[in-house]
Scaffold this motif. Structure first.
Motif, PDB file in Angstrom:
ATOM      1  N   UNK A  70      23.697  47.562  31.941  1.00 35.01           N
ATOM      2  CA  UNK A  70      23.115  48.350  30.882  1.00 35.01           C
ATOM      3  C   UNK A  70      24.173  49.605  30.787  1.00 35.01           C
ATOM      4  N   UNK A  71      24.237  50.366  31.798  1.00 32.89           N
ATOM      5  CA  UNK A  71      25.345  51.528  32.035  1.00 32.89           C
ATOM      6  C   UNK A  71      26.109  51.584  33.183  1.00 32.89           C
ATOM      7  N   UNK A  72      26.488  50.505  33.791  1.00 29.59           N
ATOM      8  CA  UNK A  72      27.433  50.287  35.213  1.00 29.59           C
ATOM      9  C   UNK A  72      28.112  49.061  34.835  1.00 29.59           C
ATOM     10  N   UNK A  73      29.492  49.157  35.025  1.00 21.73           N
ATOM     11  CA  UNK A  73      30.273  48.196  35.200  1.00 21.73           C
ATOM     12  C   UNK A  73      30.939  47.912  36.616  1.00 21.73           C
ATOM     13  N   UNK A  74      30.996  46.681  37.136  1.00 19.16           N
ATOM     14  CA  UNK A  74      31.680  46.091  38.189  1.00 19.16           C
ATOM     15  C   UNK A  74      33.124  45.621  37.950  1.00 19.16           C
ATOM     16  N   UNK A  75      33.967  46.433  38.240  1.00 15.75           N
ATOM     17  CA  UNK A  75      35.537  46.044  37.864  1.00 15.75           C
ATOM     18  C   UNK A  75      36.160  45.222  39.312  1.00 15.75           C
ATOM     19  N   UNK A  76      36.316  44.068  39.245  1.00 13.32           N
ATOM     20  CA  UNK A  76      37.101  43.424  40.439  1.00 13.32           C
ATOM     21  C   UNK A  76      38.399  43.556  40.251  1.00 13.32           C
ATOM     22  N   UNK A  77      39.103  44.411  41.115  1.00 16.44           N
ATOM     23  CA  UNK A  77      40.546  44.649  41.110  1.00 16.44           C
ATOM     24  C   UNK A  77      41.289  43.169  41.623  1.00 16.44           C
ATOM     25  N   UNK A  78      42.448  42.877  41.053  1.00 18.23           N
ATOM     26  CA  UNK A  78      43.264  41.899  41.619  1.00 18.23           C
ATOM     27  C   UNK A  78      43.729  41.954  43.123  1.00 18.23           C
ATOM     28  N   UNK A  79      43.828  43.178  43.566  1.00 15.87           N
ATOM     29  CA  UNK A  79      44.437  43.394  44.809  1.00 15.87           C
ATOM     30  C   UNK A  79      43.720  44.839  45.300  1.00 15.87           C
ATOM     31  N   UNK A  80      43.062  44.839  46.358  1.00 15.59           N
ATOM     32  CA  UNK A  80      42.441  46.039  46.832  1.00 15.59           C
ATOM     33  C   UNK A  80      43.813  47.106  47.594  1.00 15.59           C
ATOM     34  N   UNK A  81      44.783  46.574  47.897  1.00 21.31           N
ATOM     35  CA  UNK A  81      46.127  47.219  48.104  1.00 21.31           C
ATOM     36  C   UNK A  81      46.308  48.136  46.989  1.00 21.31           C
ATOM     37  N   UNK A  82      46.298  47.658  45.806  1.00 24.90           N
ATOM     38  CA  UNK A  82      46.566  48.596  44.627  1.00 24.90           C
ATOM     39  C   UNK A  82      45.592  49.047  43.850  1.00 24.90           C
ATOM     40  N   UNK A  83      44.319  49.091  44.501  1.00 21.65           N
ATOM     41  CA  UNK A  83      43.200  49.750  43.642  1.00 21.65           C
ATOM     42  C   UNK A  83      43.323  51.061  43.087  1.00 21.65           C
ATOM     43  N   UNK A  84      43.897  51.875  43.719  1.00 21.78           N
ATOM     44  CA  UNK A  84      44.153  53.408  43.229  1.00 21.78           C
ATOM     45  C   UNK A  84      45.128  53.265  42.021  1.00 21.78           C
ATOM     46  N   UNK A  85      45.943  52.273  41.757  1.00 20.22           N
ATOM     47  CA  UNK A  85      46.851  52.272  40.580  1.00 20.22           C
ATOM     48  C   UNK A  85      45.907  51.665  39.447  1.00 20.22           C
ATOM     49  N   UNK A  86      45.244  50.606  39.938  1.00 25.66           N
ATOM     50  CA  UNK A  86      44.448  49.911  38.831  1.00 25.66           C
ATOM     51  C   UNK A  86      43.276  50.932  38.309  1.00 25.66           C
TER      52      UNK A  86
END
Length: 98
Positions: A70-86
């Motif tokens: 409802x008010x929360x989204x989980x986003x799966x990054x393609x790589x945890x190594x670049x999570x800050x950039x994502x």
């Protein structure tokens, strides 16, 4: 095919996928954080499906997919190594400060 969302005045409205606005979605986002493996976006009430739909359609670099409540989204990054950039890419997508 309707999506329940909240307009700028706080009223609940329904839109079809073709009517989904792409401008102003950043106003629906309250916070974006990550824990090193998953990005979590908190939105105003009932806005998560609309924001997640935009991410799923636009496929910003680094976003593998989304799961919206409802008010929360989980986003799966393609790589945890670049999570800050994502995370920065997502912020930019919605016109938010990095």
């Amino acid at each position: 095919g309707a999506i329940k969302t909240v307009d700028r005045s706080g009223r609940t409205v329904y839109r079809t996928g073709e009517e989904t606005p792409t401008q102003g979605l950043g106003e629906l986002i309250e916070s974006i954080v990550h824990n090193g493996s998953l990005i979590v976006i908190h939105t105003t009430q009932s806005s998560a499906p609309l924001v997640a739909l935009h991410l799923d359609k636009q496929r910003p670099e680094g976003v593998l997919g989304t799961v919206a409540g409802d008010d929360t989204i989980f986003v799966a990054p393609s790589s945890v190594k670049t999570i800050d950039r994502t995370l920065r890419t997502i912020r930019k997508e919605f016109g938010l400060r990095a």
